[in-house]
Design a protein around this motif. Structure first.
Motif, PDB file in Angstrom:
ATOM      1  N   LEU A   1      -5.335 -19.320  -2.303  1.00  0.00           N
ATOM      2  CA  LEU A   1      -5.827 -18.838  -1.088  1.00  0.00           C
ATOM      3  C   LEU A   1      -7.238 -18.286  -1.833  1.00  0.00           C
ATOM      4  CD1 LEU A   1      -3.141 -17.871   1.249  1.00  0.00           C
ATOM      5  CD2 LEU A   1      -4.433 -20.068   0.475  1.00  0.00           C
ATOM      6  N   PRO A   2      -7.923 -18.349  -1.221  1.00  0.00           N
ATOM      7  CA  PRO A   2      -9.502 -17.456  -1.256  1.00  0.00           C
ATOM      8  C   PRO A   2      -9.118 -15.621  -0.611  1.00  0.00           C
ATOM      9  CG  PRO A   2      -9.944 -19.129   0.703  1.00  0.00           C
ATOM     10  CD  PRO A   2      -9.088 -19.512  -0.100  1.00  0.00           C
ATOM     11  N   PRO A   3     -10.177 -15.196  -1.335  1.00  0.00           N
ATOM     12  CA  PRO A   3     -10.303 -13.803  -0.165  1.00  0.00           C
ATOM     13  C   PRO A   3     -10.612 -14.595   1.077  1.00  0.00           C
ATOM     14  CG  PRO A   3     -11.308 -13.393  -2.664  1.00  0.00           C
ATOM     15  CD  PRO A   3     -11.135 -15.210  -1.730  1.00  0.00           C
ATOM     16  N   SER A   4     -10.162 -13.458   2.143  1.00  0.00           N
ATOM     17  CA  SER A   4     -10.619 -13.647   3.698  1.00  0.00           C
ATOM     18  C   SER A   4     -11.505 -12.589   3.985  1.00  0.00           C
ATOM     19  CB  SER A   4      -9.004 -14.078   4.400  1.00  0.00           C
ATOM     20  OG  SER A   4      -8.526 -12.234   4.148  1.00  0.00           O
TER      21      SER A   4
ATOM     22  N   GLY B   1      -1.835 -17.541   7.445  1.00  0.00           N
ATOM     23  CA  GLY B   1      -0.555 -18.341   8.383  1.00  0.00           C
ATOM     24  C   GLY B   1       0.267 -17.977   8.250  1.00  0.00           C
ATOM     25  N   TYR B   2       0.632 -17.122   7.531  1.00  0.00           N
ATOM     26  CA  TYR B   2       1.816 -16.682   6.371  1.00  0.00           C
ATOM     27  C   TYR B   2       2.023 -15.447   6.614  1.00  0.00           C
ATOM     28  CZ  TYR B   2       0.138 -20.147   2.344  1.00  0.00           C
ATOM     29  OH  TYR B   2       0.207 -20.934   2.036  1.00  0.00           O
ATOM     30  N   ARG B   3       3.601 -15.702   6.719  1.00  0.00           N
ATOM     31  CA  ARG B   3       4.479 -14.509   7.772  1.00  0.00           C
ATOM     32  C   ARG B   3       5.367 -13.485   6.887  1.00  0.00           C
ATOM     33  NH1 ARG B   3       8.233 -15.937  12.713  1.00  0.00           N
ATOM     34  NH2 ARG B   3       7.642 -14.221  13.227  1.00  0.00           N
ATOM     35  N   ILE B   4       4.920 -12.187   7.231  1.00  0.00           N
ATOM     36  CA  ILE B   4       5.519 -11.104   6.857  1.00  0.00           C
ATOM     37  C   ILE B   4       6.687 -10.312   7.255  1.00  0.00           C
ATOM     38  CG2 ILE B   4       4.656  -9.032   4.587  1.00  0.00           C
ATOM     39  CD1 ILE B   4       2.088 -10.276   4.579  1.00  0.00           C
ATOM     40  N   LEU B   5       7.692 -10.723   6.889  1.00  0.00           N
ATOM     41  CA  LEU B   5       9.340  -9.836   7.269  1.00  0.00           C
ATOM     42  C   LEU B   5       9.332  -8.770   7.160  1.00  0.00           C
ATOM     43  CD1 LEU B   5      11.114  -9.717   9.377  1.00  0.00           C
ATOM     44  CD2 LEU B   5      12.602 -10.777   7.557  1.00  0.00           C
ATOM     45  N   THR B   6       9.749  -7.472   7.149  1.00  0.00           N
ATOM     46  CA  THR B   6       8.814  -6.724   6.342  1.00  0.00           C
ATOM     47  C   THR B   6      11.481  -5.721   6.734  1.00  0.00           C
ATOM     48  OG1 THR B   6       8.729  -5.391   9.298  1.00  0.00           O
ATOM     49  CG2 THR B   6       7.052  -5.792   7.346  1.00  0.00           C
ATOM     50  N   ALA B   7      11.600  -5.066   5.814  1.00  0.00           N
ATOM     51  CA  ALA B   7      12.740  -3.892   5.563  1.00  0.00           C
ATOM     52  C   ALA B   7      12.166  -2.809   5.980  1.00  0.00           C
ATOM     53  CB  ALA B   7      12.939  -4.143   4.588  1.00  0.00           C
ATOM     54  N   GLU B   8      13.093  -1.128   6.511  1.00  0.00           N
ATOM     55  CA  GLU B   8      12.223  -0.167   6.593  1.00  0.00           C
ATOM     56  C   GLU B   8      13.418   0.175   5.826  1.00  0.00           C
ATOM     57  OE1 GLU B   8      12.783   2.777  10.318  1.00  0.00           O
ATOM     58  OE2 GLU B   8      12.448   1.084  10.813  1.00  0.00           O
ATOM     59  N   THR B   9      12.677   1.746   5.189  1.00  0.00           N
ATOM     60  CA  THR B   9      13.083   2.960   4.294  1.00  0.00           C
ATOM     61  C   THR B   9      12.791   3.936   5.075  1.00  0.00           C
ATOM     62  OG1 THR B   9      13.266   3.214   2.159  1.00  0.00           O
ATOM     63  CG2 THR B   9      11.210   2.408   2.944  1.00  0.00           C
ATOM     64  N   GLU B  10      13.333   4.643   4.610  1.00  0.00           N
ATOM     65  CA  GLU B  10      13.193   6.406   5.419  1.00  0.00           C
ATOM     66  C   GLU B  10      12.727   7.056   3.648  1.00  0.00           C
ATOM     67  OE1 GLU B  10      13.537   7.493   8.068  1.00  0.00           O
ATOM     68  OE2 GLU B  10      14.245   6.133   8.770  1.00  0.00           O
ATOM     69  N   LEU B  11      12.544   6.716   2.792  1.00  0.00           N
ATOM     70  CA  LEU B  11      12.391   6.929   1.164  1.00  0.00           C
ATOM     71  C   LEU B  11      11.039   7.151   0.845  1.00  0.00           C
ATOM     72  CD1 LEU B  11      14.918   5.683  -0.380  1.00  0.00           C
ATOM     73  CD2 LEU B  11      15.489   7.628   0.133  1.00  0.00           C
ATOM     74  N   ALA B  12      10.731   8.225   0.804  1.00  0.00           N
ATOM     75  CA  ALA B  12       9.069   7.797   0.362  1.00  0.00           C
ATOM     76  C   ALA B  12       9.375   7.782  -1.739  1.00  0.00           C
ATOM     77  CB  ALA B  12       8.601   9.867  -0.097  1.00  0.00           C
TER      78      ALA B  12
ATOM     79  N   GLN C   1      -2.783  -8.375   1.803  1.00  0.00           N
ATOM     80  CA  GLN C   1      -1.478  -8.741   2.331  1.00  0.00           C
ATOM     81  C   GLN C   1      -2.078  -9.681   4.103  1.00  0.00           C
ATOM     82  OE1 GLN C   1      -1.448  -5.309   1.673  1.00  0.00           O
ATOM     83  NE2 GLN C   1      -1.050  -4.140   2.802  1.00  0.00           N
ATOM     84  N   LEU C   2      -3.074  -8.716   4.104  1.00  0.00           N
ATOM     85  CA  LEU C   2      -4.473  -9.462   5.103  1.00  0.00           C
ATOM     86  C   LEU C   2      -4.419 -11.056   4.706  1.00  0.00           C
ATOM     87  CD1 LEU C   2      -6.179  -6.145   6.282  1.00  0.00           C
ATOM     88  CD2 LEU C   2      -4.548  -7.804   7.416  1.00  0.00           C
ATOM     89  N   ARG C   3      -5.028 -10.881   3.704  1.00  0.00           N
ATOM     90  CA  ARG C   3      -5.389 -12.598   3.466  1.00  0.00           C
ATOM     91  C   ARG C   3      -4.150 -13.699   3.596  1.00  0.00           C
ATOM     92  NH1 ARG C   3      -6.646 -14.373  -2.421  1.00  0.00           N
ATOM     93  NH2 ARG C   3      -7.291 -12.144  -2.844  1.00  0.00           N
ATOM     94  N   TRP C   4      -3.100 -12.824   3.211  1.00  0.00           N
ATOM     95  CA  TRP C   4      -2.090 -13.741   3.645  1.00  0.00           C
ATOM     96  C   TRP C   4      -1.877 -14.266   5.481  1.00  0.00           C
ATOM     97  CZ3 TRP C   4       1.463 -10.442   0.070  1.00  0.00           C
ATOM     98  CH2 TRP C   4       0.915 -10.398  -1.031  1.00  0.00           C
ATOM     99  N   LEU C   5      -2.005 -13.110   5.696  1.00  0.00           N
ATOM    100  CA  LEU C   5      -1.363 -12.868   7.480  1.00  0.00           C
ATOM    101  C   LEU C   5      -2.904 -14.001   8.825  1.00  0.00           C
ATOM    102  CD1 LEU C   5      -0.882  -9.747   8.561  1.00  0.00           C
ATOM    103  CD2 LEU C   5       0.451 -11.520   8.484  1.00  0.00           C
ATOM    104  N   GLU C   6      -3.947 -14.185   7.352  1.00  0.00           N
ATOM    105  CA  GLU C   6      -4.932 -14.517   8.245  1.00  0.00           C
ATOM    106  C   GLU C   6      -5.291 -16.609   7.889  1.00  0.00           C
ATOM    107  OE1 GLU C   6      -9.625 -14.012   8.509  1.00  0.00           O
ATOM    108  OE2 GLU C   6      -8.643 -12.744   6.723  1.00  0.00           O
TER     109      GLU C   6
END
Length: 250
Positions: A198-201, A218-229, A211-216
């Motif tokens: 992909l070219p830069p967006s 049309g790709y979807r990014i699933l997240t997992a949550e952590t409490e660790l720093a 990661q905004l390139r991927w969103l822009e």
């Protein structure tokens, strides 16, 4: 059982801390500490992807696995894909582990691996962590993320999102649960191949967040949550903070 490999991109050149992967942290190099942490996770292999023979030799010297990649890659993502192509092994997902986070916790890596246990594996995945202070919230060095109700990223920004027009900034944390982004990524192999083409967006260039390139696009990014720093090492001052953390830990 998810077949996942961890790849750690490690460049020698660094504007603020040259030779960063080889910096000594309490008797071990930073890259060795990252490898040792990653090896405790549910990964079939942990491989360092580097552009420099000094790092390659060092990793092989302490018993790690490493491959030499092109020095011309514009991002760690490209370096990870280069290494994956050289390895030539079929996997369910590839974890991109930052080479400058010596305290990365195995459970953080496992949280992303577990997202791929479902047959409908995500295209991409990353970690998020609740914001706990106004300093974190307003720091442009700690990107924030907003999610949809299924845990997919809607947008990443260096600015606090959402903007609360009805409250002063010092009170925003009292009225909304903000999340910051932790730069640990997981990819399906076919998706990793696609996003490196992909070219830069425009959004990516505006925020300086890949990661905004991927969103822009049309790709979807699933997240997992952590409490660790986490503690990324970018400057000599960060090295001092890491040494203090090691002394406390020991």
């Amino acid at each position: 059982m998810v077949n996942a490999i961890g790849i750690i991109p490690a460049r020698y050149a660094s504007t603020r801390l040259p030779g960063k992967p080889l910096v000594d942290l309490g008797g071990k190099s930073m890259i060795q500490r990252v490898v040792e942490q990653a090896r405790q996770a549910n990964l079939s292999r942990v491989v360092v992807a580097t552009d420099d023979a000094r790092i390659l030799d060092h990793v092989l010297g302490f018993g790690g696995e490493a491959v030499l990649t092109s020095p011309d890659h514009p991002s760690g993502t490209d370096r990870v894909f280069d290494a994956y192509q050289q390895l030539g092994v079929p996997v369910d997902c590839i974890i991109n582990i930052q080479g400058d986070e010596p305290f990365i916790h195995p459970t953080q890596i496992n949280a992303l691996v577990e997202l791929f246990a479902n047959e409908s594996r995500p295209q991409l995945a990353t970690l998020v962590k609740p914001v706990v202070s106004a300093e974190e919230l307003h720091s442009p060095h700690m990107p924030k993320v907003v999610l949809d109700r299924q845990g997919y990223a809607l947008y990443f920004s260096r600015h606090p999102l959402p903007y609360q027009r009805q409250h002063p900034p010092e009170a925003w944390l009292d009225h909304h649960r903000y999340l910051r982004h932790i730069g640990l990524y997981a990819y399906r192999p076919d998706i990793l191949a696609e996003i490196t083409r992909l070219p830069p967006s425009s959004l990516e260039l505006a925020e300086s967040l890949e990661q905004l390139r991927w969103l822009e696009h049309g790709y979807r990014i699933l997240t997992a949550e952590t409490e660790l720093a986490t503690l990324g090492i970018d400057t000599p001052e960060d090295v001092e903070r890491a040494l203090i953390q090691l002394r406390i830990k020991n």
